[in-house]
Design a protein around this motif. Structure first.
Motif, PDB file in Angstrom:
ATOM      1  N   LYS A   1       0.814  -1.213   0.000  1.00 26.90           N
ATOM      2  CA  LYS A   1       0.000   0.000   0.000  1.00 26.90           C
ATOM      3  C   LYS A   1       0.850   1.267   0.000  1.00 26.90           C
ATOM      4  N   GLY A   2       2.139   1.092  -0.143  1.00 25.57           N
ATOM      5  CA  GLY A   2       3.023   2.248  -0.225  1.00 25.57           C
ATOM      6  C   GLY A   2       3.343   2.881   1.110  1.00 25.57           C
ATOM      7  N   ILE A   3       3.108   2.158   2.195  1.00 27.16           N
ATOM      8  CA  ILE A   3       3.431   2.669   3.531  1.00 27.16           C
ATOM      9  C   ILE A   3       4.849   2.237   3.888  1.00 27.16           C
ATOM     10  N   PRO A   4       5.752   3.159   4.184  1.00 23.98           N
ATOM     11  CA  PRO A   4       7.123   2.786   4.538  1.00 23.98           C
ATOM     12  C   PRO A   4       7.157   1.872   5.766  1.00 23.98           C
ATOM     13  N   VAL A   5       7.921   0.803   5.666  1.00 22.70           N
ATOM     14  CA  VAL A   5       8.013  -0.183   6.740  1.00 22.70           C
ATOM     15  C   VAL A   5       9.455  -0.331   7.186  1.00 22.70           C
ATOM     16  N   SER A   6       9.651  -0.309   8.493  1.00 22.06           N
ATOM     17  CA  SER A   6      10.953  -0.657   9.058  1.00 22.06           C
ATOM     18  C   SER A   6      10.786  -1.925   9.893  1.00 22.06           C
ATOM     19  N   VAL A   7      11.868  -2.620  10.120  1.00 14.24           N
ATOM     20  CA  VAL A   7      11.873  -3.796  10.984  1.00 14.24           C
ATOM     21  C   VAL A   7      12.733  -3.485  12.192  1.00 14.24           C
ATOM     22  N   ILE A   8      12.244  -3.867  13.366  1.00 17.80           N
ATOM     23  CA  ILE A   8      12.961  -3.643  14.619  1.00 17.80           C
ATOM     24  C   ILE A   8      13.260  -4.995  15.242  1.00 17.80           C
ATOM     25  N   THR A   9      14.529  -5.269  15.490  1.00 18.89           N
ATOM     26  CA  THR A   9      14.942  -6.532  16.086  1.00 18.89           C
ATOM     27  C   THR A   9      15.563  -6.269  17.451  1.00 18.89           C
ATOM     28  N   THR A  10      15.014  -6.920  18.473  1.00 18.79           N
ATOM     29  CA  THR A  10      15.511  -6.786  19.840  1.00 18.79           C
ATOM     30  C   THR A  10      16.461  -7.942  20.124  1.00 18.79           C
ATOM     31  N   LEU A  11      17.718  -7.622  20.357  1.00 20.22           N
ATOM     32  CA  LEU A  11      18.762  -8.631  20.455  1.00 20.22           C
ATOM     33  C   LEU A  11      19.002  -9.110  21.881  1.00 20.22           C
ATOM     34  N   HIS A  12      19.269 -10.398  21.994  1.00 25.01           N
ATOM     35  CA  HIS A  12      19.643 -11.029  23.265  1.00 25.01           C
ATOM     36  C   HIS A  12      20.494 -12.243  22.940  1.00 25.01           C
ATOM     37  N   SER A  13      20.860 -13.016  23.935  1.00 24.25           N
ATOM     38  CA  SER A  13      21.769 -14.140  23.703  1.00 24.25           C
ATOM     39  C   SER A  13      21.161 -15.210  22.809  1.00 24.25           C
ATOM     40  N   GLY A  14      19.827 -15.298  22.767  1.00 25.62           N
ATOM     41  CA  GLY A  14      19.177 -16.359  22.021  1.00 25.62           C
ATOM     42  C   GLY A  14      19.003 -16.104  20.542  1.00 25.62           C
ATOM     43  N   ASN A  15      19.182 -14.856  20.091  1.00 28.54           N
ATOM     44  CA  ASN A  15      18.950 -14.591  18.664  1.00 28.54           C
ATOM     45  C   ASN A  15      20.097 -13.870  17.953  1.00 28.54           C
ATOM     46  N   ILE A  16      21.109 -13.437  18.675  1.00 22.49           N
ATOM     47  CA  ILE A  16      22.181 -12.658  18.065  1.00 22.49           C
ATOM     48  C   ILE A  16      22.866 -13.431  16.937  1.00 22.49           C
ATOM     49  N   ARG A  17      22.930 -14.747  17.041  1.00 16.70           N
ATOM     50  CA  ARG A  17      23.627 -15.539  16.027  1.00 16.70           C
ATOM     51  C   ARG A  17      22.825 -15.722  14.736  1.00 16.70           C
ATOM     52  N   TYR A  18      21.585 -15.269  14.730  1.00 17.62           N
ATOM     53  CA  TYR A  18      20.734 -15.457  13.556  1.00 17.62           C
ATOM     54  C   TYR A  18      20.589 -14.202  12.701  1.00 17.62           C
ATOM     55  N   LEU A  19      21.409 -13.201  12.949  1.00 22.50           N
ATOM     56  CA  LEU A  19      21.293 -11.952  12.201  1.00 22.50           C
ATOM     57  C   LEU A  19      21.495 -12.141  10.701  1.00 22.50           C
ATOM     58  N   ASP A  20      22.461 -12.937  10.311  1.00 24.58           N
ATOM     59  CA  ASP A  20      22.709 -13.130   8.883  1.00 24.58           C
ATOM     60  C   ASP A  20      21.535 -13.821   8.200  1.00 24.58           C
ATOM     61  N   GLU A  21      20.931 -14.785   8.878  1.00 22.60           N
ATOM     62  CA  GLU A  21      19.778 -15.475   8.310  1.00 22.60           C
ATOM     63  C   GLU A  21      18.602 -14.518   8.151  1.00 22.60           C
ATOM     64  N   LEU A  22      18.372 -13.659   9.149  1.00 17.62           N
ATOM     65  CA  LEU A  22      17.288 -12.694   9.062  1.00 17.62           C
ATOM     66  C   LEU A  22      17.585 -11.647   7.984  1.00 17.62           C
ATOM     67  N   TYR A  23      18.840 -11.271   7.863  1.00 17.95           N
ATOM     68  CA  TYR A  23      19.237 -10.329   6.807  1.00 17.95           C
ATOM     69  C   TYR A  23      18.895 -10.870   5.423  1.00 17.95           C
ATOM     70  N   ASP A  24      19.202 -12.139   5.188  1.00 17.06           N
ATOM     71  CA  ASP A  24      18.883 -12.755   3.899  1.00 17.06           C
ATOM     72  C   ASP A  24      17.380 -12.727   3.638  1.00 17.06           C
ATOM     73  N   PHE A  25      16.589 -12.966   4.675  1.00 15.84           N
ATOM     74  CA  PHE A  25      15.135 -12.964   4.538  1.00 15.84           C
ATOM     75  C   PHE A  25      14.603 -11.578   4.178  1.00 15.84           C
ATOM     76  N   LEU A  26      15.185 -10.541   4.763  1.00 19.81           N
ATOM     77  CA  LEU A  26      14.662  -9.187   4.603  1.00 19.81           C
ATOM     78  C   LEU A  26      15.086  -8.503   3.309  1.00 19.81           C
TER      79      LEU A  26
END
Length: 273
Positions: A77-102
């Motif tokens: 719909k043309g609405i600008p979207v940002s993604v916010i990721t809250t980091l902790h010990s359980g997800n910090i290692r998955y940044l590259d995988e999430l980057y590929d998805f986004l």
């Protein structure tokens, strides 16, 4: 969410006030997206804390799919979207995988912020500690190639060699200049309590209430927001007290420090420590 949220947001946008919304996207459907478009919302931030299994593990089953659907609806719909990721010990290692998805989602920005030991984080027993340097190195690797603005929030840092382009601005001069709560920003919650920042979720930070006082009176009250307005470097503690950047950084994010270290003037996770 209040049933009259659209009316409230519409009143603001009709007066030329730029309004952004942060959501987990779980209940966002076509109807809500149409309303957001109609009332002129400037942007929507969608919380996404990792790939599907990781995100759902810390939220609820189906949360990742809902967030993904919301991103697609809003972008369509043309609405600008940002993604916010809250980091902790359980997800910090998955940044590259999430980057590929986004990469092909046509979002305009991705912000990485540190999880603080407050609220549901404490109740759920989430291990909130992680090396800030990992997030910083990730941004260094991808900031100039990403198809969206990529940066860290104000509660991650500070003053590593790449400081000037880590916060979503590639100019090289976008350095962190200390917490702005009560200096250039203010937070107002749903019942009218006024704080310097809405991340400062403790009653000790309430400066007044809009049901009892005008915002101007609260803002201009003597000794209001004194933790920042009367800050001087002698108030810094721990490693921050001897840091050469203390006069600029002022110890980092006040809210994060309060919950992580028990005081406002020491960042125990700083990448310089």
């Amino acid at each position: 969410m209040r049933e009259d949220w659209a009316q409230i947001a519409g009143e603001l946008t009709s007066r030329g006030i730029r309004v952004s919304i942060v959501s987990n996207g779980y209940l966002l459907r076509e109807q809500q997206a149409n309303v957001l478009k109609e009332i002129g919302i400037e942007s929507v931030g969608i919380s996404l804390d990792g790939p599907a299994l990781i995100h759902d593990a810390y939220r609820r089953n189906g949360s990742f799919e809902s967030a993904d659907r919301a991103i697609g609806l809003l972008v369509g719909k043309g609405i600008p979207v940002s993604v916010i990721t809250t980091l902790h010990s359980g997800n910090i290692r998955y940044l590259d995988e999430l980057y590929d998805f986004l990469q092909d989602k046509n979002i305009f920005a991705w912000q990485l912020q540190a999880c603080a030991p407050m609220g549901k984080t404490v109740k759920a027993g989430v291990n909130w500690k992680f090396a800030f340097s990992e997030a910083i190195r990730f941004v260094e690797r991808h900031a100039f190639e990403a198809p969206f603005l990529l940066g860290i929030a104000d509660n991650i840092g500070y003053y590593t060699e790449s400081e000037g382009y880590l916060r979503g601005n590639l100019s090289g001069g976008a350095i962190f200049l200390g917490c702005r709560a009560g200096l250039t920003s203010v937070g107002i919650d749903s019942v009218g309590n006024v704080r310097g920042c809405e991340a400062m979720q403790d009653d000790c930070f309430i400066e007044g209430n809009l049901r009892e006082q005008r915002l101007g009176d609260i803002w201009n009250r003597e000794d209001a927001f004194s933790y920042n307005r009367k800050f001087h470097t002698d108030m810094l503690q721990g490693n921050c007290a001897s840091c050469s950047h203390g006069s600029k950084c002022a110890g980092g994010c006040r809210a994060y420090n309060y919950f992580a270290a028990g005081n406002l003037y020491q960042n125990i996770m700083c990448a310089k420590n």
